[in-house]
Every structure is written in structure tokens, then in C-alpha cells.
Design an enzyme around this catalytic site. Sequence first.
Site, PDB file in Angstrom:
ATOM      1  N   GLY A  46       0.877  -1.161   0.000  1.00 44.09           N
ATOM      2  CA  GLY A  46       0.000   0.000   0.000  1.00 44.09           C
ATOM      3  C   GLY A  46       0.920   1.217   0.000  1.00 44.09           C
ATOM      4  O   GLY A  46       1.679   1.407   0.958  1.00 44.09           O
ATOM      5  N   ALA A  47       0.875   1.975  -1.086  1.00 43.71           N
ATOM      6  CA  ALA A  47       1.752   3.148  -1.189  1.00 43.71           C
ATOM      7  C   ALA A  47       0.927   4.425  -1.121  1.00 43.71           C
ATOM      8  O   ALA A  47       1.273   5.444  -1.711  1.00 43.71           O
ATOM      9  CB  ALA A  47       2.552   3.091  -2.487  1.00 43.71           C
ATOM     10  N   ARG A  99     -13.721   3.893   4.205  1.00 42.06           N
ATOM     11  CA  ARG A  99     -15.176   3.779   4.071  1.00 42.06           C
ATOM     12  C   ARG A  99     -15.699   5.025   3.384  1.00 42.06           C
ATOM     13  O   ARG A  99     -15.459   6.135   3.841  1.00 42.06           O
ATOM     14  CB  ARG A  99     -15.803   3.614   5.465  1.00 42.06           C
ATOM     15  CG  ARG A  99     -17.244   3.204   5.402  1.00 42.06           C
ATOM     16  CD  ARG A  99     -17.689   2.675   6.748  1.00 42.06           C
ATOM     17  NE  ARG A  99     -19.094   2.901   6.966  1.00 42.06           N
ATOM     18  CZ  ARG A  99     -19.675   2.857   8.134  1.00 42.06           C
ATOM     19  NH1 ARG A  99     -18.958   2.594   9.213  1.00 42.06           N
ATOM     20  NH2 ARG A  99     -20.960   3.062   8.250  1.00 42.06           N
ATOM     21  N   ARG A 119     -20.668  -0.915   6.724  1.00 40.24           N
ATOM     22  CA  ARG A 119     -19.527  -1.561   7.373  1.00 40.24           C
ATOM     23  C   ARG A 119     -19.226  -2.904   6.720  1.00 40.24           C
ATOM     24  O   ARG A 119     -18.082  -3.308   6.555  1.00 40.24           O
ATOM     25  CB  ARG A 119     -19.867  -1.813   8.847  1.00 40.24           C
ATOM     26  CG  ARG A 119     -19.301  -0.786   9.760  1.00 40.24           C
ATOM     27  CD  ARG A 119     -19.752  -1.036  11.189  1.00 40.24           C
ATOM     28  NE  ARG A 119     -19.690   0.196  11.931  1.00 40.24           N
ATOM     29  CZ  ARG A 119     -18.579   0.668  12.489  1.00 40.24           C
ATOM     30  NH1 ARG A 119     -17.465   0.008  12.413  1.00 40.24           N
ATOM     31  NH2 ARG A 119     -18.586   1.807  13.136  1.00 40.24           N
ATOM     32  N   ASN A 123     -12.103  -4.774   1.884  1.00 41.07           N
ATOM     33  CA  ASN A 123     -10.772  -4.846   2.495  1.00 41.07           C
ATOM     34  C   ASN A 123     -10.410  -6.288   2.854  1.00 41.07           C
ATOM     35  O   ASN A 123      -9.231  -6.662   2.815  1.00 41.07           O
ATOM     36  CB  ASN A 123     -10.676  -3.917   3.706  1.00 41.07           C
ATOM     37  CG  ASN A 123     -10.506  -2.468   3.265  1.00 41.07           C
ATOM     38  OD1 ASN A 123     -10.379  -2.185   2.068  1.00 41.07           O
ATOM     39  ND2 ASN A 123     -10.516  -1.544   4.207  1.00 41.07           N
ATOM     40  N   THR A 128      -4.583  -1.773   7.975  1.00 39.60           N
ATOM     41  CA  THR A 128      -5.847  -1.626   7.248  1.00 39.60           C
ATOM     42  C   THR A 128      -7.058  -1.788   8.186  1.00 39.60           C
ATOM     43  O   THR A 128      -7.078  -2.688   9.024  1.00 39.60           O
ATOM     44  CB  THR A 128      -5.914  -2.698   6.124  1.00 39.60           C
ATOM     45  OG1 THR A 128      -4.754  -2.542   5.319  1.00 39.60           O
ATOM     46  CG2 THR A 128      -7.163  -2.555   5.273  1.00 39.60           C
ATOM     47  N   ASN A 129      -8.045  -0.944   7.986  1.00 39.10           N
ATOM     48  CA  ASN A 129      -9.283  -0.997   8.784  1.00 39.10           C
ATOM     49  C   ASN A 129     -10.336  -1.903   8.159  1.00 39.10           C
ATOM     50  O   ASN A 129     -10.303  -2.101   6.940  1.00 39.10           O
ATOM     51  CB  ASN A 129      -9.866   0.412   8.906  1.00 39.10           C
ATOM     52  CG  ASN A 129      -9.276   1.155  10.088  1.00 39.10           C
ATOM     53  OD1 ASN A 129      -9.061   0.573  11.147  1.00 39.10           O
ATOM     54  ND2 ASN A 129      -9.032   2.441   9.909  1.00 39.10           N
ATOM     55  N   ARG A 147      -2.385   9.811  20.573  1.00 40.10           N
ATOM     56  CA  ARG A 147      -3.381  10.894  20.499  1.00 40.10           C
ATOM     57  C   ARG A 147      -3.732  11.374  21.905  1.00 40.10           C
ATOM     58  O   ARG A 147      -3.804  12.579  22.158  1.00 40.10           O
ATOM     59  CB  ARG A 147      -4.641  10.386  19.781  1.00 40.10           C
ATOM     60  CG  ARG A 147      -4.444  10.331  18.289  1.00 40.10           C
ATOM     61  CD  ARG A 147      -5.678   9.859  17.560  1.00 40.10           C
ATOM     62  NE  ARG A 147      -5.463  10.022  16.107  1.00 40.10           N
ATOM     63  CZ  ARG A 147      -6.040   9.272  15.182  1.00 40.10           C
ATOM     64  NH1 ARG A 147      -6.884   8.312  15.525  1.00 40.10           N
ATOM     65  NH2 ARG A 147      -5.789   9.489  13.912  1.00 40.10           N
ATOM     66  N   HIS A 171      -9.844  -0.737  17.814  1.00 33.18           N
ATOM     67  CA  HIS A 171      -9.656   0.596  17.279  1.00 33.18           C
ATOM     68  C   HIS A 171     -11.024   1.128  16.870  1.00 33.18           C
ATOM     69  O   HIS A 171     -11.617   0.636  15.928  1.00 33.18           O
ATOM     70  CB  HIS A 171      -8.730   0.509  16.064  1.00 33.18           C
ATOM     71  CG  HIS A 171      -8.360   1.836  15.515  1.00 33.18           C
ATOM     72  ND1 HIS A 171      -7.812   2.837  16.277  1.00 33.18           N
ATOM     73  CD2 HIS A 171      -8.453   2.332  14.264  1.00 33.18           C
ATOM     74  CE1 HIS A 171      -7.584   3.883  15.520  1.00 33.18           C
ATOM     75  NE2 HIS A 171      -7.973   3.609  14.294  1.00 33.18           N
TER      76      HIS A 171
HETATM   77  P1  A3D Z   1      -4.908   5.420   0.789  1.00 26.38           P
HETATM   78  O1  A3D Z   1      -4.111   6.667   0.761  1.00 26.38           O
HETATM   79  O2  A3D Z   1      -6.158   5.327  -0.020  1.00 26.38           O
HETATM   80  O3  A3D Z   1      -3.922   4.209   0.384  1.00 26.38           O
HETATM   81  C1  A3D Z   1      -4.346   2.891   0.224  1.00 26.38           C
HETATM   82  C2  A3D Z   1      -3.494   2.294  -0.902  1.00 26.38           C
HETATM   83  O4  A3D Z   1      -3.752   0.891  -0.964  1.00 26.38           O
HETATM   84  C3  A3D Z   1      -3.834   2.864  -2.282  1.00 26.38           C
HETATM   85  O5  A3D Z   1      -2.664   3.443  -2.869  1.00 26.38           O
HETATM   86  C4  A3D Z   1      -4.294   1.643  -3.077  1.00 26.38           C
HETATM   87  O6  A3D Z   1      -3.934   1.668  -4.434  1.00 26.38           O
HETATM   88  C5  A3D Z   1      -3.562   0.531  -2.325  1.00 26.38           C
HETATM   89  N1  A3D Z   1      -4.080  -0.810  -2.574  1.00 26.38           N
HETATM   90  C6  A3D Z   1      -5.374  -1.230  -2.690  1.00 26.38           C
HETATM   91  N2  A3D Z   1      -5.411  -2.562  -2.914  1.00 26.38           N
HETATM   92  C7  A3D Z   1      -4.116  -2.985  -2.924  1.00 26.38           C
HETATM   93  C8  A3D Z   1      -3.488  -4.263  -3.089  1.00 26.38           C
HETATM   94  N3  A3D Z   1      -4.219  -5.367  -3.280  1.00 26.38           N
HETATM   95  N4  A3D Z   1      -2.130  -4.340  -3.030  1.00 26.38           N
HETATM   96  C9  A3D Z   1      -1.392  -3.227  -2.839  1.00 26.38           C
HETATM   97  N5  A3D Z   1      -1.931  -2.000  -2.678  1.00 26.38           N
HETATM   98  C10 A3D Z   1      -3.263  -1.887  -2.720  1.00 26.38           C
HETATM   99  O7  A3D Z   1      -5.336   5.064   2.286  1.00 26.38           O
HETATM  100  P2  A3D Z   1      -4.513   5.367   3.621  1.00 26.38           P
HETATM  101  O8  A3D Z   1      -3.078   5.107   3.348  1.00 26.38           O
HETATM  102  O9  A3D Z   1      -4.934   6.669   4.175  1.00 26.38           O
HETATM  103  O10 A3D Z   1      -5.124   4.234   4.571  1.00 26.38           O
HETATM  104  C11 A3D Z   1      -4.833   2.887   4.318  1.00 26.38           C
HETATM  105  C12 A3D Z   1      -5.605   1.975   5.260  1.00 26.38           C
HETATM  106  O11 A3D Z   1      -5.163   2.198   6.590  1.00 26.38           O
HETATM  107  C13 A3D Z   1      -7.128   2.181   5.283  1.00 26.38           C
HETATM  108  O12 A3D Z   1      -7.788   0.936   5.424  1.00 26.38           O
HETATM  109  C14 A3D Z   1      -7.334   3.038   6.517  1.00 26.38           C
HETATM  110  O13 A3D Z   1      -8.641   2.925   7.026  1.00 26.38           O
HETATM  111  C15 A3D Z   1      -6.298   2.417   7.427  1.00 26.38           C
HETATM  112  N6  A3D Z   1      -5.902   3.240   8.568  1.00 26.38           N
HETATM  113  C16 A3D Z   1      -5.871   2.653   9.784  1.00 26.38           C
HETATM  114  C17 A3D Z   1      -5.512   3.383  10.887  1.00 26.38           C
HETATM  115  C18 A3D Z   1      -5.469   2.730  12.231  1.00 26.38           C
HETATM  116  O14 A3D Z   1      -5.191   3.380  13.202  1.00 26.38           O
HETATM  117  C19 A3D Z   1      -5.761   1.320  12.366  1.00 26.38           C
HETATM  118  C20 A3D Z   1      -5.194   4.744  10.751  1.00 26.38           C
HETATM  119  C21 A3D Z   1      -5.203   5.308   9.490  1.00 26.38           C
HETATM  120  C22 A3D Z   1      -5.554   4.553   8.390  1.00 26.38           C
END
Ligand code: A3D
Length: 315
Positions: free
Chosen positions: A12-13, A85, A91, A98, A122-123, A154, A178
Amino acid sequence: MKDKAIKIACIGAGNVGATAAQYCLELELGNVVLCDIVEGLPQGKALDMTQAGPIRGYGSLCTGTNDYADIAGADLVIVTAGLPRKPGMTRLDLLEKNGMIISGICEAIKTQAPDSTVIIVTNPLDVMAWLAYQKLGFPKNRVLGMAGCLDSARMSAFIAMELNVSMKNINTMVLGSHGDTMVPLPSYTTVSGVPITELMTPDRLEALIARTRDGGGEIVRLLKTGSAYYAPAAGAVRMAQAILRNEQQLLPCAALLEGEYGLSDVFVGVPCILGQNGIERIQPLKLTDDEQTALEASAAEVREGIEGLRSLGVL
Ligand code: A3D
């Protein structure tokens, strides 16, 4: 001592994944492989981060890829791939989407990096960590979820802002899942060793706990598009650092419980000692009756999510 350089895979980038990669590089925890399905995105960000090295003074390298084969032999994997989401999405919709993403990624990790330790971000966090544990088939000490580090940070930040003191010596502990049912522990909250209850009124403390619970939501409302990523990435990298440097550091992490805290067969945030084996052990803590009840409610919510995955056939 390992005879090869440490390899970290960030899958995930997006916002959290790329920021986690950057923090890993800044700390020189190892070389980073940034992997995403969007063509060019991980390659571009990786090149950019590598080019920051000579200025920021780090020597670790970052490479970008769309091919899971490039994570081969990774020592540690941080998984941030997934969708947020979106309006109109239930949900259950998010669980399904995911859940499918995490399942596919775990297949790749299992074949390419079978000895790695995996940190899920991931959430919905605790449910995705549970799913990853099922799909990976790794020992439970090598599958963790990141949330408690973020929620505790936080709470520390809000306390520092309220008391106008340095954030550096504030210790907080937030357990549970979480989300709304997280379990902040005021009895384990101190400022340079001074119990928080001596520094603020119960009302103010309650208000800060409520703000902590809503910590993610507050940032979403401000950003309007997207969600928090600096602090979430920092939380994941704090865990990675404790593992890769064998720190034996006590941090709240989502872990598989098998009787600890009276709970079994569920992932939920508990205090863990992190070192070279991932979770070295889960630390028992004395909880009040209310805290224990809150932790059980949190676990019940995670179980609902797990049932949701089962009903969707993702498990
Ligand atoms: P975002 O900037 O959208 O990045 C997600 C990346 O995942 C995108 O670049 C997608 O292209 C990539 N992706 C999707 N499917 C695949 C795959 N199969 N293989 C490789 N890459 C893929 O989101 P984000 O970086 O802001 O958040 C990412 C996740 O973290 C989400 O599910 C958020 O809800 C979660 N998150 C969790 C917390 C916690 O505290 C637990 C906090 C912040 C974000």
C-alpha cells in the site's frame, strides 16, 4: 546477527504506507520495498524518497513495485493497502472489500516472505488482523495490528496540549479495539511519573478521553477528503522499530488472545512486549471492573466483524 540488510515491505503506497516507508528510511531501519497495485505510484514515491536521502542523511534505499515477488525475503511487512469507508458504503461492504484485499496480500506474503513479521494497519483493524492471522498461518507472535500506539499517542498529545507540558514524558495506555469502543486507562496515565488524576479534574480527563475516541473522526472532518496518516504511520513504524531493533518495548498492539484478559480467539489491543520475535509476550495488567467490562465489549464488537467476514464467505 543477520548477514544481509534488513528488508521492509510496505504494501500500500497511499498516505499511510508511503509515510511509513519514509519514517523507516529516516530511522534507517532497513531498505524499503513499497508495493501498490497502481502503476507508477510506488515507483515514483520510492524514487522521490530515495532522492531525499542525500539531504536527510539516510543511506537506506527505497524501491517501488507493482509485483509482490519483489517483497521476497522481507523481514517485516507493514500492510496499509485498502479502501477507506466511502459515503453510502456499509460496514459490511468495507469488510468485504478490504477482506478480499487482505486475503490476496496474505497469500503473497505467505509465499514471498514466509519468515516475516506482519503489522496490519488496514481498517477495520482488529478484524483485518484476525483475517491476516487466519490466512497467513504464521505463529501468533508474528502477526500484529497497529492501533493502540496511535490511540495512546493521540491521548498523550491532548494531555500535553491541555496541561501545556512536553509530550515527551507522558505515558498513556489505550487498549481494546480501534474505534468507539477503545479502552483508555487513566490509572496507567502519567506525566513524568505523576498520575494524571493529580493533574486534571475528572471532567477534563473525560473530555480528553472522548476526544481521543473521536481522534480519527476529528481529522477526517478537517481534511474533508482522506484520513489521518502521519500519526498512524508513526505508530506502525514505532512497532517495526521495536521488533527490528529487538527493543523489548512495551507497546499496546492488537494481538491474538488465548485466555489473556479472559478473552480468546479474538484480536484486540493489549500491552505487548515487542522484540525480535514480534510479540515476545502479552503483559498482564490489573484492570478495574469497568475497564475489564469495556475490554470485553470491545472484543465483542471485533467478534461481530469476524462473524461478518464469515457471512460474506471471506474467511
Ligand atoms: P490510501 O491513501 O487510499 O492508500 C491505500 C493504498 O492501498 C492505495 O494506494 C491503493 O492503491 C492501495 N491498494 C489497494 N489494494 C491494494 C493491493 N491489493 N495491493 C497493494 N496496494 C493496494 O489510504 P490510507 O493510506 O490513508 O489508509 C490505508 C488503510 O489504513 C485504510 O484501510 C485506513 O482505514 C487504514 N488506517 C488505519 C488506521 C489505524 O489506526 C488502524 C489509521 C489510518 C488509516
